[in-house]
Design a protein around this motif. Sequence first.
Motif, PDB file in Angstrom:
ATOM      1  N   ILE A 180      25.220  50.842  -3.222  1.00  0.00           N
ATOM      2  CA  ILE A 180      26.613  50.648  -3.609  1.00  0.00           C
ATOM      3  C   ILE A 180      27.332  51.964  -3.360  1.00  0.00           C
ATOM      4  N   ILE A 181      28.251  51.950  -2.392  1.00  0.00           N
ATOM      5  CA  ILE A 181      29.017  53.143  -2.048  1.00  0.00           C
ATOM      6  C   ILE A 181      30.501  52.806  -2.181  1.00  0.00           C
ATOM      7  N   ASP A 182      31.178  53.544  -3.080  1.00  0.00           N
ATOM      8  CA  ASP A 182      32.598  53.289  -3.352  1.00  0.00           C
ATOM      9  C   ASP A 182      32.847  51.817  -3.704  1.00  0.00           C
ATOM     10  N   GLY A 183      31.905  51.263  -4.466  1.00  0.00           N
ATOM     11  CA  GLY A 183      32.067  49.891  -4.918  1.00  0.00           C
ATOM     12  C   GLY A 183      31.714  48.834  -3.893  1.00  0.00           C
ATOM     13  N   GLN A 184      31.271  49.256  -2.719  1.00  0.00           N
ATOM     14  CA  GLN A 184      30.937  48.322  -1.653  1.00  0.00           C
ATOM     15  C   GLN A 184      29.423  48.290  -1.429  1.00  0.00           C
ATOM     16  N   GLU A 185      28.898  47.069  -1.158  1.00  0.00           N
ATOM     17  CA  GLU A 185      27.490  46.944  -0.805  1.00  0.00           C
ATOM     18  C   GLU A 185      27.287  47.422   0.627  1.00  0.00           C
ATOM     19  N   VAL A 186      26.379  48.364   0.813  1.00  0.00           N
ATOM     20  CA  VAL A 186      26.093  48.897   2.149  1.00  0.00           C
ATOM     21  C   VAL A 186      24.630  48.628   2.467  1.00  0.00           C
ATOM     22  N   PHE A 187      24.385  47.947   3.591  1.00  0.00           N
ATOM     23  CA  PHE A 187      23.028  47.596   3.975  1.00  0.00           C
ATOM     24  C   PHE A 187      22.366  48.731   4.764  1.00  0.00           C
ATOM     25  N   HIS A 188      21.052  48.731   4.738  1.00  0.00           N
ATOM     26  CA  HIS A 188      20.284  49.673   5.550  1.00  0.00           C
ATOM     27  C   HIS A 188      20.599  49.451   7.029  1.00  0.00           C
ATOM     28  N   THR A 189      20.775  50.548   7.757  1.00  0.00           N
ATOM     29  CA  THR A 189      21.024  50.466   9.196  1.00  0.00           C
ATOM     30  C   THR A 189      20.146  51.451   9.952  1.00  0.00           C
ATOM     31  N   VAL A 190      19.948  51.175  11.232  1.00  0.00           N
ATOM     32  CA  VAL A 190      19.207  52.092  12.104  1.00  0.00           C
ATOM     33  C   VAL A 190      20.097  53.288  12.400  1.00  0.00           C
ATOM     34  N   GLY A 191      19.549  54.490  12.232  1.00  0.00           N
ATOM     35  CA  GLY A 191      20.328  55.708  12.431  1.00  0.00           C
ATOM     36  C   GLY A 191      20.641  55.989  13.893  1.00  0.00           C
ATOM     37  N   ASP A 192      21.427  57.034  14.103  1.00  0.00           N
ATOM     38  CA  ASP A 192      21.769  57.446  15.467  1.00  0.00           C
ATOM     39  C   ASP A 192      20.513  57.879  16.218  1.00  0.00           C
ATOM     40  N   PHE A 193      20.454  57.543  17.496  1.00  0.00           N
ATOM     41  CA  PHE A 193      19.329  57.990  18.320  1.00  0.00           C
ATOM     42  C   PHE A 193      19.789  58.266  19.744  1.00  0.00           C
ATOM     43  N   SER A 194      18.989  59.044  20.445  1.00  0.00           N
ATOM     44  CA  SER A 194      19.233  59.338  21.860  1.00  0.00           C
ATOM     45  C   SER A 194      17.889  59.561  22.531  1.00  0.00           C
TER      46      SER A 194
END
Length: 205
Positions: free
Chosen positions: A31-45
């Motif tokens: 919960i970030i700023d009252g919003q549900e935030v799902f796990h995501t794949v991070g930046d890659f190169s």
Amino acid sequence: MYLSTAFFLLNCILDNKQKKDALPVLGEKEIIDGQEVFHTVGDFSFVNQDSAEVTNATFAEQVYVSDFFFTSCPTICPKMTQQMKRLHDAFADNSAVGLISHTIDTKRDSVERLKQYAENIGIRSAEKWHFVTGEKEAIYDIADDYFSIALENEDAPEGFDHSGRLILVDKERRIRSFADGTNPAEVDRLMLDIEKLLKEYEEAL
């Protein structure tokens, strides 16, 4: 009045069925700023078999399947590669689906070696299926984002240990499904999940 009510109820039933049939978003939520935030794949190169850079932006308009392997793997990798090839062939004409295979043997699996490996199984370019290498730590770290395993292990065959998972990622970098890449029946189910995810995007248009 009764007719409009019936249509309303039917729409509610269909809407609930679509939500029920939708693939889940996997991983813990924050919960970030009252919003549900799902796990995501991070930046890659990383760099693929055609010496081109591969980043998250490569898959911006695609859902994609990810796995971890190495070219000299004597155990599960040949089976996983065979199943990834099935996915490649099944969605060969669908530009909305991509594939990425990360080598965990970054010392030996050069770009040239990855290209030869790809060509040996009939993949002539990285247009749909990227075989990538890069900094060892970066690949091992990104495996965690995919809820997978990639590590050096002197007790494992050829000195590496990794998961046999094939991982389905949506356009928002969220994990939506898994399959055991050594099990054709599970990969059959993953194909259906890919179709379901594509339909989810189509219905959202």
